[in-house]
Write a protein that holds these residues in place. Structure first.
Motif, PDB file in Angstrom:
ATOM      1  N   ARG A  24       0.797  -1.117   0.006  1.00 56.58           N
ATOM      2  CA  ARG A  24      -0.110   0.091  -0.151  1.00 56.58           C
ATOM      3  C   ARG A  24       0.798   1.362   0.305  1.00 56.58           C
ATOM      4  O   ARG A  24       0.609   2.296  -0.863  1.00 56.58           O
ATOM      5  N   ARG A  25       1.727   1.134   0.736  1.00 58.42           N
ATOM      6  CA  ARG A  25       2.700   2.237   0.992  1.00 58.42           C
ATOM      7  C   ARG A  25       3.420   2.640  -0.258  1.00 58.42           C
ATOM      8  O   ARG A  25       3.539   4.078  -0.994  1.00 58.42           O
ATOM      9  N   ARG A  27       2.810   1.617  -3.513  1.00 55.01           N
ATOM     10  CA  ARG A  27       1.662   1.713  -4.477  1.00 55.01           C
ATOM     11  C   ARG A  27       1.148   3.292  -4.529  1.00 55.01           C
ATOM     12  O   ARG A  27       1.228   3.827  -5.433  1.00 55.01           O
ATOM     13  N   PHE A  28       1.463   4.053  -3.231  1.00 55.93           N
ATOM     14  CA  PHE A  28       1.016   5.219  -3.329  1.00 55.93           C
ATOM     15  C   PHE A  28       2.070   6.366  -3.225  1.00 55.93           C
ATOM     16  O   PHE A  28       2.159   7.460  -3.309  1.00 55.93           O
ATOM     17  N   GLU A  29       3.256   5.926  -3.306  1.00 59.74           N
ATOM     18  CA  GLU A  29       4.590   6.487  -3.382  1.00 59.74           C
ATOM     19  C   GLU A  29       5.138   6.610  -4.671  1.00 59.74           C
ATOM     20  O   GLU A  29       5.838   6.071  -5.175  1.00 59.74           O
ATOM     21  N   ALA A  35      -3.968   6.185 -11.260  1.00 54.41           N
ATOM     22  CA  ALA A  35      -4.558   5.419 -10.157  1.00 54.41           C
ATOM     23  C   ALA A  35      -3.701   4.273  -9.942  1.00 54.41           C
ATOM     24  O   ALA A  35      -3.575   3.592 -11.070  1.00 54.41           O
ATOM     25  N   PRO A  36      -3.418   3.501  -8.903  1.00 59.82           N
ATOM     26  CA  PRO A  36      -2.919   2.067  -8.874  1.00 59.82           C
ATOM     27  C   PRO A  36      -3.608   1.216  -9.630  1.00 59.82           C
ATOM     28  O   PRO A  36      -3.076   0.267 -10.448  1.00 59.82           O
ATOM     29  N   THR A 107       7.148   6.033 -12.417  1.00 62.28           N
ATOM     30  CA  THR A 107       6.257   5.484 -11.240  1.00 62.28           C
ATOM     31  C   THR A 107       7.425   4.459 -10.640  1.00 62.28           C
ATOM     32  O   THR A 107       7.616   4.602  -9.334  1.00 62.28           O
ATOM     33  N   ARG A 111       8.951   4.656  -6.795  1.00 54.97           N
ATOM     34  CA  ARG A 111       8.634   3.700  -5.728  1.00 54.97           C
ATOM     35  C   ARG A 111      10.174   2.991  -5.423  1.00 54.97           C
ATOM     36  O   ARG A 111      10.155   2.926  -4.151  1.00 54.97           O
TER      37      ARG A 111
END
Length: 144
Positions: A24-25, A27-29, A35-36, A107, A111
């Motif tokens: 989760r971390r 994916r949003f970094e 959007a994921p 991306t 990440r």
């Protein structure tokens, strides 16, 4: 549920929770505004090449109409393009554009940088343990 040792059950739960939190971390970094769930479509096209919306839907375990909406969104952003299917005029193929490849590259770099910053200060023995854990988790993830 089969009868397992309570320590093994606790470990299974702890691993699942830790993997979910990290995923989760990470994916949003990212620097992307994609959007994921849309990024997942881009990665699928990157890894497997052009596909029909039905193939993409099967890969991501969503309905074809849902995937069609995702493809439309990605196409509107210029990240994918629709091409005529070479063997079936009723279908289309979806493929990445250069913009889609750029989003993937940026991306992933973002990440990876996030993860690097979080492990860089660990001791060599901890890094070796993480290497073993990463290998083992990859094996667990690929088991059927």
């Amino acid at each position: 549920m089969p009868d397992f040792d309570s320590d093994l059950l606790t470990l299974a739960n702890d691993l699942r929770v830790a993997c979910q939190r990290i995923a989760r971390r990470v994916r949003f970094e990212s620097t992307s505004d994609v959007a994921p769930h849309l990024f997942s479509v881009l990665v699928g096209l990157h890894n497997d090449g052009p596909q029909t919306p039905t193939q993409l839907a099967g890969r991501d375990s969503v309905s074809t109409p849902s995937m069609t909406r995702s493809v439309n969104c990605l196409a509107d952003k210029g990240l994918v393009e629709r091409l005529p299917h070479p063997d079936d005029g009723r279908q289309i193929l979806v493929q990445l554009t250069d913009g889609g490849r750029t989003v993937i590259d940026e991306t992933i770099a973002s990440r990876d940088t996030w993860m690097l910053h979080h492990i860089a200060g660990l001791a060599p023995d901890q890094l070796a343990l993480l290497r073993q854990a990463a290998d083992l988790l990859s094996e667990v993830a690929s088991a059927e």
